[in-house]
Scaffold this active site. Structure first.
Site, PDB file in Angstrom:
ATOM      1  N   SER A  15     -43.185 -64.724 -28.360  1.00  0.00           N
ATOM      2  CA  SER A  15     -43.256 -64.101 -27.031  1.00  0.00           C
ATOM      3  C   SER A  15     -43.766 -65.071 -25.967  1.00  0.00           C
ATOM      4  O   SER A  15     -44.640 -65.903 -26.219  1.00  0.00           O
ATOM      5  CB  SER A  15     -44.198 -62.899 -27.089  1.00  0.00           C
ATOM      6  N   THR A  63     -44.740 -53.868 -26.998  1.00  0.00           N
ATOM      7  CA  THR A  63     -43.297 -54.120 -27.016  1.00  0.00           C
ATOM      8  C   THR A  63     -42.662 -53.519 -28.261  1.00  0.00           C
ATOM      9  O   THR A  63     -43.311 -52.756 -28.993  1.00  0.00           O
ATOM     10  CB  THR A  63     -43.005 -55.639 -26.818  1.00  0.00           C
ATOM     11  N   LYS A  67     -43.066 -49.033 -28.197  1.00  0.00           N
ATOM     12  CA  LYS A  67     -43.187 -48.517 -26.823  1.00  0.00           C
ATOM     13  C   LYS A  67     -43.253 -46.984 -26.745  1.00  0.00           C
ATOM     14  O   LYS A  67     -43.856 -46.434 -25.839  1.00  0.00           O
ATOM     15  CB  LYS A  67     -42.027 -49.017 -25.967  1.00  0.00           C
ATOM     16  N   ASN A  88     -45.264 -49.842 -21.816  1.00  0.00           N
ATOM     17  CA  ASN A  88     -45.322 -51.270 -22.173  1.00  0.00           C
ATOM     18  C   ASN A  88     -46.654 -51.911 -21.765  1.00  0.00           C
ATOM     19  O   ASN A  88     -46.876 -53.084 -22.038  1.00  0.00           O
ATOM     20  CB  ASN A  88     -44.152 -52.052 -21.563  1.00  0.00           C
ATOM     21  N   ASP A 103     -41.825 -52.252 -16.784  1.00  0.00           N
ATOM     22  CA  ASP A 103     -40.524 -52.928 -16.941  1.00  0.00           C
ATOM     23  C   ASP A 103     -39.576 -52.676 -15.756  1.00  0.00           C
ATOM     24  O   ASP A 103     -39.063 -53.621 -15.158  1.00  0.00           O
ATOM     25  CB  ASP A 103     -39.822 -52.467 -18.223  1.00  0.00           C
ATOM     26  N   GLY A 132     -29.308 -47.467 -22.358  1.00  0.00           N
ATOM     27  CA  GLY A 132     -30.378 -47.536 -23.358  1.00  0.00           C
ATOM     28  C   GLY A 132     -31.752 -47.547 -22.713  1.00  0.00           C
ATOM     29  O   GLY A 132     -31.914 -47.141 -21.556  1.00  0.00           O
ATOM     30  N   GLY A 133     -32.731 -48.022 -23.465  1.00  0.00           N
ATOM     31  CA  GLY A 133     -34.122 -48.028 -23.003  1.00  0.00           C
ATOM     32  C   GLY A 133     -34.309 -48.845 -21.731  1.00  0.00           C
ATOM     33  O   GLY A 133     -35.007 -48.411 -20.803  1.00  0.00           O
ATOM     34  N   ALA A 134     -33.683 -50.002 -21.664  1.00  0.00           N
ATOM     35  CA  ALA A 134     -33.844 -50.862 -20.487  1.00  0.00           C
ATOM     36  C   ALA A 134     -33.233 -50.188 -19.259  1.00  0.00           C
ATOM     37  O   ALA A 134     -33.825 -50.198 -18.173  1.00  0.00           O
ATOM     38  CB  ALA A 134     -33.187 -52.209 -20.744  1.00  0.00           C
ATOM     39  N   LEU A 157     -20.293 -42.318 -23.500  1.00  0.00           N
ATOM     40  CA  LEU A 157     -20.430 -41.501 -22.280  1.00  0.00           C
ATOM     41  C   LEU A 157     -21.519 -40.455 -22.445  1.00  0.00           C
ATOM     42  O   LEU A 157     -22.242 -40.125 -21.506  1.00  0.00           O
ATOM     43  CB  LEU A 157     -19.109 -40.808 -21.963  1.00  0.00           C
TER      44      LEU A 157
HETATM   45  P1  ATR Z   1     -32.405 -51.407 -24.978  1.00  0.00           P
HETATM   46  O1  ATR Z   1     -33.717 -50.739 -25.188  1.00  0.00           O
HETATM   47  O2  ATR Z   1     -32.453 -52.911 -25.063  1.00  0.00           O
HETATM   48  O3  ATR Z   1     -31.717 -50.950 -23.735  1.00  0.00           O
HETATM   49  P2  ATR Z   1     -30.825 -49.671 -26.643  1.00  0.00           P
HETATM   50  O4  ATR Z   1     -31.694 -48.537 -26.215  1.00  0.00           O
HETATM   51  O5  ATR Z   1     -30.432 -49.774 -28.081  1.00  0.00           O
HETATM   52  O6  ATR Z   1     -31.496 -51.049 -26.247  1.00  0.00           O
HETATM   53  O7  ATR Z   1     -29.497 -49.657 -25.726  1.00  0.00           O
HETATM   54  C1  ATR Z   1     -28.470 -50.550 -25.898  1.00  0.00           C
HETATM   55  C2  ATR Z   1     -27.458 -50.427 -24.754  1.00  0.00           C
HETATM   56  O8  ATR Z   1     -26.513 -51.484 -24.915  1.00  0.00           O
HETATM   57  C3  ATR Z   1     -26.648 -49.145 -24.788  1.00  0.00           C
HETATM   58  O9  ATR Z   1     -26.238 -48.828 -23.474  1.00  0.00           O
HETATM   59  C4  ATR Z   1     -25.436 -49.565 -25.636  1.00  0.00           C
HETATM   60  O10 ATR Z   1     -24.293 -48.770 -25.460  1.00  0.00           O
HETATM   61  P3  ATR Z   1     -24.118 -47.417 -26.360  1.00  0.00           P
HETATM   62  O11 ATR Z   1     -25.076 -46.418 -25.761  1.00  0.00           O
HETATM   63  O12 ATR Z   1     -22.714 -47.032 -26.177  1.00  0.00           O
HETATM   64  O13 ATR Z   1     -24.479 -47.809 -27.770  1.00  0.00           O
HETATM   65  C5  ATR Z   1     -25.209 -50.932 -25.070  1.00  0.00           C
HETATM   66  N1  ATR Z   1     -24.431 -51.810 -25.958  1.00  0.00           N
HETATM   67  C6  ATR Z   1     -24.885 -52.492 -27.040  1.00  0.00           C
HETATM   68  N2  ATR Z   1     -23.899 -53.233 -27.560  1.00  0.00           N
HETATM   69  C7  ATR Z   1     -22.786 -53.029 -26.803  1.00  0.00           C
HETATM   70  C8  ATR Z   1     -21.445 -53.528 -26.819  1.00  0.00           C
HETATM   71  N3  ATR Z   1     -21.046 -54.404 -27.748  1.00  0.00           N
HETATM   72  N4  ATR Z   1     -20.598 -53.099 -25.862  1.00  0.00           N
HETATM   73  C9  ATR Z   1     -21.000 -52.237 -24.912  1.00  0.00           C
HETATM   74  N5  ATR Z   1     -22.255 -51.732 -24.836  1.00  0.00           N
HETATM   75  C10 ATR Z   1     -23.130 -52.118 -25.766  1.00  0.00           C
END
Ligand code: ATR
Length: 277
Positions: A15, A63, A67, A88, A103, A132-134, A157
C-alpha cells in the site's frame, strides 16, 4: 503529541498509504507514524477488533476486504458512509470509533482541483461507467456536491438499477448504448477495474462518439495512463488520472484525524513517478 495511524486490510504490504500519510505528517509539522496492520481473512475478525481497540490508534484506514465488515464495530457512522454502506476511515475519539468514507469525496476533490469550473457548473451531463463499490462512493459524492444529471452504464443492468435508487432521476443504460450516445456527456467517469494491469489492453467502451473537450476520468492508476485515457486524449478529450483520487481520499482522512489540511497537490507528481516506477 505523537499521532498513531494505521491501515487495516488484506493484502496491504504494498500500500502507498504509509508513504502518503508520512508526507502529510511532515508537511503539517506533526509527529507520528502510520503502520500497516494486516489482518488475514482466516483470523477471527471480532477478536482482531478487540486487539485493535487496545492499540489505541488515533485513526486508521480500512481497505479491502473489511470496508463493510467494519461497520458493526463502530460507535458512530457519518451519514455519507452510512449511505454508501462502507467505511474507509475511522477516527478514535474518547475511546469511541467513528466511521467515515473519504473515497468518493476524495475523488470529487481531485476532480475539482484539476477542473475548477466543475465547482460552479453543476448542470452538466455525467456518465458513470460501472456500478460496484467504487461507483457507489463516487455517485454519492457527486450527489452531495449537487450534480443532478447522472447516467449509470454497467455490464449488469440490474446492478446499475439498484445503484440508481440512490436518487430519483438517475438514468440507467447499457454499455453499448453509452458508447453509441457518448456525445451527450461532458464528464465520463470510468469506475471499474477494466484496463488495470495486467490487462492494460482492455477498454470498457469505445470512445468513437465522444465530443471534443469532454472530461474523461479513469480511477484505474496502474498504469497511470490507461488505454481508455489514451484513446480519450487522441480524440481531443481532457483527461484525469486515477492516482489523484488516492491522494485526496488520504488528505480528507488526515483532516478528519488531525483537523489539518495537508497540501496534496505537491505530492501529485511524486506519486505519479512512484507508480510509474
Ligand atoms: P469495486 O469495489 O472495485 O467497484 P466491484 O464492486 O466488484 O468492485 O465492482 C466491479 C465493477 O466493475 C462492476 O461495475 C462490474 O460490472 P458488473 O456489475 O456487470 O459485474 C465492472 N466490471 C468488472 N469487470 C468488467 C468487465 N470485464 N467489463 C465490464 N464491466 C466490468
Amino acid at each position: 503529541m505523537q499521532y498513531k495511524f494505521a491501515l487495516i486490510g488484506y493484502p496491504i504490504t504494498h500500500s502507498l498509504s504509509p508513504w502518503i500519510h508520512e508526507h502529510f505528517l511532515q508537511a503539517t509539522n506533526l509527529e507520528g507514524s502510520y503502520t500497516i496492520y494486516e489482518i488475514s481473512p482466516e483470523k477471527d475478525f471480532a477478536n482482531e477488533m478487540e486487539k485493535l481497540k487496545k492499540e489505541a490508534f488515533h485513526g486508521f484506514n480500512v481497505t479491502v476486504p473489511y470496508k463493510e465488515k467494519m461497520i458493526p464495530y463502530l460507535d458512530e457512522i457519518d451519514s455519507q458512509a452510512k449511505k454508501i454502506g462502507a467505511v474507509n476511515t475511522v477516527l478514535q475519539k474518547d475511546g469511541r470509533w467513528i466511521g467515515y468514507n473519504t473515497d468518493g469525496i476524495g475523488y470529487v476533490r481531485a476532480l475539482f482541483h484539476k477542473f475548477q469550473e466543475l465547482r460552479e457548473t453543476k448542470n452538466i451531463k455525467i456518465l458513470l461507467l460501472g456500478a460496484g463499490g467504487a461507483a457507489k462512493g463516487i455517485l454519492h459524492a457527486l450527489l452531495y456536491e449537487g450534480f443532478q444529471q447522472i447516467t449509470i452504464a454497467n455490464r449488469s443492468l440490474e446492478r446499475a438499477e439498484i445503484l440508481a435508487k440512490a436518487k430519483e432521476g438517475i438514468e440507467v443504460i447499457s454499455l453499448d448504448e453509452a458508447a453509441r450516445r457518448l456525445d451527450r456527456f461532458s464528464l465520463i467517469i470510468q469506475t471499474t477495474s477494466v484496463g488495470m494491469k495486467p490487462k492494460e489492453e482492455d477498454v470498457i467502451i469505445s470512445l468513437e462518439n465522444i465530443k471534443e473537450n469532454t472530461i474523461v476520468s479513469d480511477i484505474v492508476y496502474q498504469p497511470i495512463e490507461t488505454r481508455f485515457l489514451q484513446e480519450a486524449k487522441e480524440r481531443g478529450a481532457r483527461i484525469h488520472y486515477g492516482h489523484s483520487m488516492l491522494l485526496y481520499q488520504a488528505q480528507y482522512a488526515f483532516e478528519i484525524w488531525t483537523e489539518k489540511e495537508p497540501d496534496a497537490q505537491s505530492l501529485d507528481e511524486k506519486l505519479k513517478q512512484t507508480l510509474e516506477g
